[in-house]
Design an enzyme around this catalytic site. Structure first.
Site, PDB file in Angstrom:
ATOM      1  N   HIS A 266       0.543  -0.893  -0.018  1.00  0.00           N
ATOM      2  CA  HIS A 266      -0.003  -0.216  -0.239  1.00  0.00           C
ATOM      3  C   HIS A 266       1.073   1.153  -0.079  1.00  0.00           C
ATOM      4  CE1 HIS A 266      -2.688   2.424   0.759  1.00  0.00           C
ATOM      5  NE2 HIS A 266      -3.636   2.060   0.411  1.00  0.00           N
ATOM      6  N   ASP A 323      -7.614  -5.846   0.607  1.00  0.00           N
ATOM      7  CA  ASP A 323      -7.834  -6.379  -0.820  1.00  0.00           C
ATOM      8  C   ASP A 323      -7.837  -7.729  -0.724  1.00  0.00           C
ATOM      9  OD1 ASP A 323      -9.753  -4.634  -2.468  1.00  0.00           O
ATOM     10  OD2 ASP A 323      -7.313  -3.943  -2.831  1.00  0.00           O
TER      11      ASP A 323
END
Ligand code: CMC
Length: 388
Positions: A266, A323
């Site tokens: 991320h 996710d």
């Protein structure tokens, strides 16, 4: 006009001030309007969180009732939008159809297009929140070759979304709770790619429909919202090649063909994504409750275990993101893989709306217009085609 700074991917450049969502990427903290994501996921509802993001405070009972009633009045889809949805060819990706339908709302609600007019903007926001569940459900039904079901505005928002999607009146309360929680987890994430897109398009004073549909386009990419679909495809590939993750991990670490461990890494979190921690626990709970054991959950946990002990991932601070485990829950609920990113879109909608409102009402907002560092040819003379 002076020197410009090159910051590819906006790694160091803040595009705005914002009071909506706080992330501490090193500590793994996420808060909406100051409230920890863990508390909201545990105790709140999606519509309450939508209100919080858009208006800045949790609603009291009366405000929540009024907000819900305003949404309920707009839950039906326009006939023309239904027809548009029906024209999607078999095999179309649901994100493409969703983006088109949201963009088309501008053609059906002409008196809500001026984003600088607070009343029009407020109305457009309600219309989006009201109609996107029916649009997402219709997209799912078309993709599955099933007849589309109309909304029942007297029924709960999330319950009705699941009923329209699956065509079953008796929706499992555990599924409703999990869906509500997943929508909350996706509701905002400050200046991510799709939200920045929404703000950028809106900064030109385009309608909120045009801006949100552009956000849906950004979200469809596998490095962003499309990762939830890509994770499940990755797990399925590993499963069909015998379930051994080590070959796959070797490829990732050697960066063969650009293969990445989807659902990992991320831009902001350099620690465990707090949403991923909640989803991981929920994946176990939901699969248990639904009595659906899934070998892919074991494969996912195996990948995580390897990654968290591996120098490649440790040195780059790559942890599971939101996710990584969501797809396993969606799958257990009965959603096909191509519907995962539309679910993310429905969840992110309040965030896009709140960020759009903050952008358009901020006196400091200017049209989004980055500079560049030119690297092309210096001046040269045109040569006629016959002489080239
Ligand atoms: N697998 C393997 N290597 C990775 C991964 C990954 N998932 N993510 C980053 N890296 C490596 C990357 O190759 C680079 O290595 P090096 O320093 O040797 O060049 C380093 O880690 C830094 O990566 P980056 O691409 O510079 O980081 P970024 O901040 O530009 O990208 C990201 C962030 C999320 C796009 C990226 O981590 C990624 O592609 N992850 C997989 C896709 C994914 O799960 N996306 C969902 C993001 S979270 C929610 C959402 O937006 O939907």
């Amino acid at each position: 006009t002076g020197l410009v700074t090159l910051d590819t991917g906006f790694v160091n450049t803040a595009s705005t001030q914002s009071s909506i969502t706080y992330i501490d990427g090193d500590e793994g903290i996420l808060r909406y309007r100051g409230y920890p994501i863990e508390q909201l996921a545990e105790a709140s509802t999606f519509l309450e969180v939508a209100y919080l993001l858009i208006y800045g405070e949790l609603p009291d009972a009366q405000r929540l009732t009024d907000f819900t009633a305003a949404i309920d009045r707009h839950r039906e889809l326009d006939e023309g939008v239904k027809q548009l949805l029906a024209t999607a060819p078999a095999g179309a990706h649901p994100m493409a159809v969703l983006q088109a339908a949201i963009s088309a709302l501008a053609a059906f609600h002409l008196d809500t297009l001026d984003p600088r007019d607070a009343e029009q903007r407020g109305q457009a926001s309600i219309i989006l929140l009201a109609k996107v569940p029916a649009i997402v459900a219709a997209v799912a039904r078309h993709a599955a070759g099933e007849p589309v079901l109309d909304p029942d505005p007297s029924s709960d928002y999330v319950v009705d979304f699941l009923r329209m999607t699956f065509g079953q009146d008796d929706v499992d309360p555990d599924v409703v709770k999990a869906m509500d929680m997943l929508l909350i987890l996706h509701a905002d994430h400050e200046q991510n790619c799709s939200t920045s897109t929404v703000r950028m398009v809106g900064s030109a004073h385009a309608s909120i429909y045009a801006s949100v549909s552009a956000g849906v386009g950004a979200l469809s990419g596998p490095l962003h919202g499309g990762a939830n679909e890509a994770v499940l495809e990755m797990l399925a590939d590993i499963q069909s090649s015998g379930g051994d993750a080590s070959d796959f991990m070797t490829k990732v670490k050697n960066k063969e063909d650009g293969v990445r461990l989807m659902g990992f890494g991320h831009r902001v979190y350099k620690n465990y994504d707090p949403r991923a921690a909640i989803v991981k626990k929920a994946a176990h709970d939901v699969l248990d409750k639904l009595g659906k054991q899934d070998e892919m959950l074991d494969i996912a946990m195996g990948l995580e275990e390897i990654a968290l002990q591996d120098e490649y991932f440790i040195s780059r601070k790559l942890y599971p993101n939101v996710d990584f485990y969501t797809g396993l829950i969606y799958k257990a609920m009965g959603f096909p893989t191509t519907m995962f990113t539309p679910l993310f879109s429905l969840g992110r909608l309040p965030g896009w709306i709140a960020q759009f409102a903050e952008m358009i009402t901020d006196p400091a907002t200017k049209i989004g217009r980055p500079r560049q560092v030119y690297t092309g040819a210096t001046e040269r003379d045109y040569v006629a085609v016959a002489e080239r």
